[in-house]
Scaffold this active site. Structure first.
Site, PDB file in Angstrom:
ATOM      1  N   ARG A 149       0.857  -1.170   0.000  1.00 39.70           N
ATOM      2  CA  ARG A 149       0.000   0.000   0.000  1.00 39.70           C
ATOM      3  C   ARG A 149       0.904   1.234   0.000  1.00 39.70           C
ATOM      4  NH1 ARG A 149      -2.021  -3.464   4.139  1.00 39.70           N
ATOM      5  NH2 ARG A 149      -4.102  -4.292   3.694  1.00 39.70           N
ATOM      6  N   LYS A 173      -2.177  -2.456   8.045  1.00 40.47           N
ATOM      7  CA  LYS A 173      -3.365  -1.973   8.738  1.00 40.47           C
ATOM      8  C   LYS A 173      -3.471  -2.624  10.122  1.00 40.47           C
ATOM      9  CE  LYS A 173      -6.304  -0.782   4.791  1.00 40.47           C
ATOM     10  NZ  LYS A 173      -7.589  -1.060   4.116  1.00 40.47           N
ATOM     11  N   HIS A 244      -2.271   2.037  -5.727  1.00 39.49           N
ATOM     12  CA  HIS A 244      -2.934   0.758  -5.457  1.00 39.49           C
ATOM     13  C   HIS A 244      -2.970  -0.127  -6.697  1.00 39.49           C
ATOM     14  CE1 HIS A 244      -4.413  -0.494  -1.614  1.00 39.49           C
ATOM     15  NE2 HIS A 244      -5.429  -1.150  -2.140  1.00 39.49           N
ATOM     16  N   ARG A 247      -0.269  -2.551  -6.502  1.00 44.71           N
ATOM     17  CA  ARG A 247      -0.604  -3.626  -5.553  1.00 44.71           C
ATOM     18  C   ARG A 247      -1.550  -4.630  -6.206  1.00 44.71           C
ATOM     19  NH1 ARG A 247      -1.040  -4.815   0.064  1.00 44.71           N
ATOM     20  NH2 ARG A 247      -3.153  -5.257   0.800  1.00 44.71           N
ATOM     21  N   HIS A 270      -3.951  -9.258   4.053  1.00 40.52           N
ATOM     22  CA  HIS A 270      -5.408  -9.249   4.195  1.00 40.52           C
ATOM     23  C   HIS A 270      -5.817 -10.109   5.389  1.00 40.52           C
ATOM     24  CE1 HIS A 270      -6.115  -8.266  -0.345  1.00 40.52           C
ATOM     25  NE2 HIS A 270      -5.922  -7.189   0.370  1.00 40.52           N
ATOM     26  N   TYR A 279      -9.141 -11.050  -6.558  1.00 39.28           N
ATOM     27  CA  TYR A 279      -8.118 -11.181  -7.594  1.00 39.28           C
ATOM     28  C   TYR A 279      -8.298 -12.457  -8.407  1.00 39.28           C
ATOM     29  CZ  TYR A 279      -6.029  -7.291  -5.182  1.00 39.28           C
ATOM     30  OH  TYR A 279      -5.828  -6.065  -4.616  1.00 39.28           O
TER      31      TYR A 279
END
Length: 298
Positions: A149, A173, A244, A247, A270, A279
């Site tokens: 990110r 995150k 992004h 990514r 994730h 994806y």
């Protein structure tokens, strides 16, 4: 279009459902579009339509240039479901193939990705005669090579780049830490930047962060965007590219190469594998486009 009973459908919308002229025309147009698609794929009667054929039609809507919005695809599916409710109610078909037809989730769109060729051009765009070329090449290589990110790549500390181990330590995150492998190209670009340029930029204000701006201060999010836009233009890439996008491209190219979904989830950081599964849809669209382009019977 007699075999598809389009006029009977329109009459039912007007006379039995009391639909507005605008709704009637929109639904008629959606059904006609579907019928035209089905005819080119060897289906000539409503009774021969299968759920698989309708799914291929929905996929084709996503493949248009530009791709249709999810809201437009959902309306198309709503029209198809209404069409078959009318046909089954009037005994014109015995099976409703729309029962297992899924609409796209609201707010979940397929991300734009770059092709491998576009990524190659982008990474080669920083010219070595530019003052900050070593930084820019290292930044782009690392952003794509580790699927970071933008907040992660501008927040990388020098101590987090473990070149001998071919890893970067990323704080993602929720302050969740992960280790992501990096390849030879990223290792080489970062090593050159650390040796040749970063010591020149450092003026005591770098705070130990890897990427610095021309004044020796930590690179900002806006600075990263500006740098990326510059090289997207130089590479002649016409797609809308954001940090992004790199990514998304990282994840998609891994899956195209046969990577395990769980491994990609771990590298992306994730928490839920459902986030990573988007994806697989991107990969499916890629495979479908390759099939259409190269298969003699596509």
């Amino acid at each position: 279009m007699a075999g598809f009973h389009v006029q009977a459908f329109v009459d039912a919308l007007v006379l039995e459902h009391g639909a507005s002229p605008r709704t009637v025309e929109a639904y008629r147009r959606d059904v006609v579009r579907c019928v035209q698609f089905l005819r080119t794929h060897g289906v000539h009667r409503a009774s021969d339509i299968t759920a698989a054929a309708l799914r291929e039609f929905v996929y084709s809507l996503r493949d248009t240039v530009p791709p249709r919005k999810s809201s437009s695809i959902r309306r198309n599916i709503s029209a198809l479901r209404t069409w078959f409710r009318v046909l089954t109610a009037e005994g014109l078909v015995s099976i409703d193939p729309t029962e297992r037809l899924d609409a796209p989730q609201r707010g979940r769109t397929l991300p734009d990705v770059l092709s491998v060729d576009e990524v190659t051009r982008l990474l080669a765009a920083p010219a070595l005669d530019e003052r900050l070329a070593f930084r820019d090449r290292a930044m782009l290589e690392l952003a794509y090579g580790a699927g970071l990110r933008v907040s992660e790549w501008i927040g990388l500390a020098m101590k987090d780049v473990l070149l001998e181990d071919a890893l970067v330590r990323v704080l993602g995150k929720g302050n969740k830490e992960r280790l992501v492998p990096i390849g030879r190209s990223a290792i080489g670009a970062v090593a050159v930047y650390l040796r040749e340029l970063r010591p020149v930029l450092e003026r005591g204000e770098g705070r130990g962060l890897l990427f610095l701006n021309g004044q020796g201060r930590p690179l900002t999010r806006m600075g990263a965007w500006t740098i990326l836009r510059k090289y997207v233009q130089l590479a002649g890439i016409e797609k809308a590219v954001s940090p992004h996008t790199l990514r998304h491209s990282f994840a998609t190219h891994l899956l195209q190469g046969g990577a395990d979904l769980r491994a990609v989830q771990e590298m992306l950081g994730h928490a839920d594998i459902a986030t990573t599964q988007i994806y697989t849809h991107v990969d499916r669209e890629y495979l479908r486009s390759v099939h259409r382009q190269f298969h003699p019977r596509a």
